[in-house]
Write an enzyme that holds these catalytic residues in place. Structure first.
Site, PDB file in Angstrom:
ATOM      1  N   ARG A  39     -15.735  46.311   7.228  1.00 40.75           N
ATOM      2  CA  ARG A  39     -16.789  47.250   7.650  1.00 40.75           C
ATOM      3  C   ARG A  39     -16.493  48.674   7.179  1.00 40.75           C
ATOM      4  O   ARG A  39     -15.384  49.174   7.382  1.00 40.75           O
ATOM      5  CB  ARG A  39     -16.881  47.299   9.179  1.00 40.75           C
ATOM      6  CG  ARG A  39     -17.454  46.077   9.803  1.00 40.75           C
ATOM      7  CD  ARG A  39     -18.965  46.193   9.945  1.00 40.75           C
ATOM      8  NE  ARG A  39     -19.512  44.966  10.481  1.00 40.75           N
ATOM      9  CZ  ARG A  39     -20.196  44.079   9.779  1.00 40.75           C
ATOM     10  NH1 ARG A  39     -20.428  44.259   8.518  1.00 40.75           N
ATOM     11  NH2 ARG A  39     -20.668  42.994  10.351  1.00 40.75           N
ATOM     12  N   GLY A  44      -9.177  51.088   9.181  1.00 39.51           N
ATOM     13  CA  GLY A  44      -8.462  50.341   8.145  1.00 39.51           C
ATOM     14  C   GLY A  44      -9.187  50.356   6.804  1.00 39.51           C
ATOM     15  O   GLY A  44      -8.570  50.540   5.754  1.00 39.51           O
ATOM     16  N   CYS A  45     -10.486  50.184   6.838  1.00 40.44           N
ATOM     17  CA  CYS A  45     -11.272  50.160   5.602  1.00 40.44           C
ATOM     18  C   CYS A  45     -11.293  51.540   4.945  1.00 40.44           C
ATOM     19  O   CYS A  45     -11.264  51.651   3.719  1.00 40.44           O
ATOM     20  CB  CYS A  45     -12.695  49.676   5.883  1.00 40.44           C
ATOM     21  SG  CYS A  45     -12.722  47.963   6.467  1.00 40.44           S
ATOM     22  N   THR A  46     -11.300  52.577   5.773  1.00 42.84           N
ATOM     23  CA  THR A  46     -11.248  53.936   5.237  1.00 42.84           C
ATOM     24  C   THR A  46      -9.903  54.178   4.571  1.00 42.84           C
ATOM     25  O   THR A  46      -9.835  54.672   3.444  1.00 42.84           O
ATOM     26  CB  THR A  46     -11.509  54.971   6.355  1.00 42.84           C
ATOM     27  OG1 THR A  46     -12.811  54.722   6.894  1.00 42.84           O
ATOM     28  CG2 THR A  46     -11.432  56.384   5.823  1.00 42.84           C
ATOM     29  N   GLY A  49      -9.777  52.272   1.260  1.00 42.90           N
ATOM     30  CA  GLY A  49     -10.620  52.902   0.241  1.00 42.90           C
ATOM     31  C   GLY A  49     -10.037  54.206  -0.273  1.00 42.90           C
ATOM     32  O   GLY A  49     -10.056  54.476  -1.478  1.00 42.90           O
TER      33      GLY A  49
END
Length: 155
Positions: A39, A44-46, A49
């Site tokens: 998401r 974590g995804c931030t 990325g």
């Protein structure tokens, strides 16, 4: 069953954060780091990325591109990319076709969420490395870059 090393990476076409139609086959002749994330706008995804973004110049020097895929809609990935100034493409798989194609759907989730999985695809479209159960805190982007360097130096 998640795709394996040596298999041809299935082609697909998705809409990117800037509204462009992106096909995997458009990158023939280059390595591709194709990473699936659950998401946009989550911690974590931030982190994941941002680290790919920091390493992007080094990745590009190795004739490679980074593509991130989630089930988020185009509007959400556009906001995500703009907020963190990502220099690589994020792709919206809001109907889950590519997540299903690559068999990376989170097993315990009733909604359509991708398991953190990364594929390194060679210039001929063949999967040469798969990272499963990725943890962003483990410097996953760094591991992807190190693997890419090994692959380029073998060739």
């Amino acid at each position: 069953m998640v795709l394996k090393v040596g298999e041809k990476a299935p082609d697909f076409e998705l809409i990117s954060n800037d509204g462009e139609k992106i096909k995997l086959s458009n990158f023939k002749g280059k390595f591709v780091i194709l990473y699936f994330y659950p998401r946009a706008m989550t911690a974590g995804c931030t982190r994941e990325g941002l680290r790919f973004n920091e390493l992007l110049d080094d990745i590009k020097k190795l004739n490679a591109e980074v593509l991130g895929i989630s089930s988020d809609n185009v509007e959400k990935i556009k906001k995500f990319a703009e907020r963190y100034d990502f220099k690589f493409k994020l792709l919206s798989d809001s109907n889950g076709e590519v997540i299903e194609l690559y068999d990376v759907k989170k097993k315990e989730s009733s909604n359509l969420t991708a398991e953190r999985t990364t594929f390194i695809i060679d210039p001929n479209g063949v999967i040469v490395k798969v990272f499963q159960n990725v943890r962003p805190a483990e410097k996953h982007a760094d591991l992807s870059l190190a693997e890419l360097k090994k692959l380029v130096n073998q060739g």
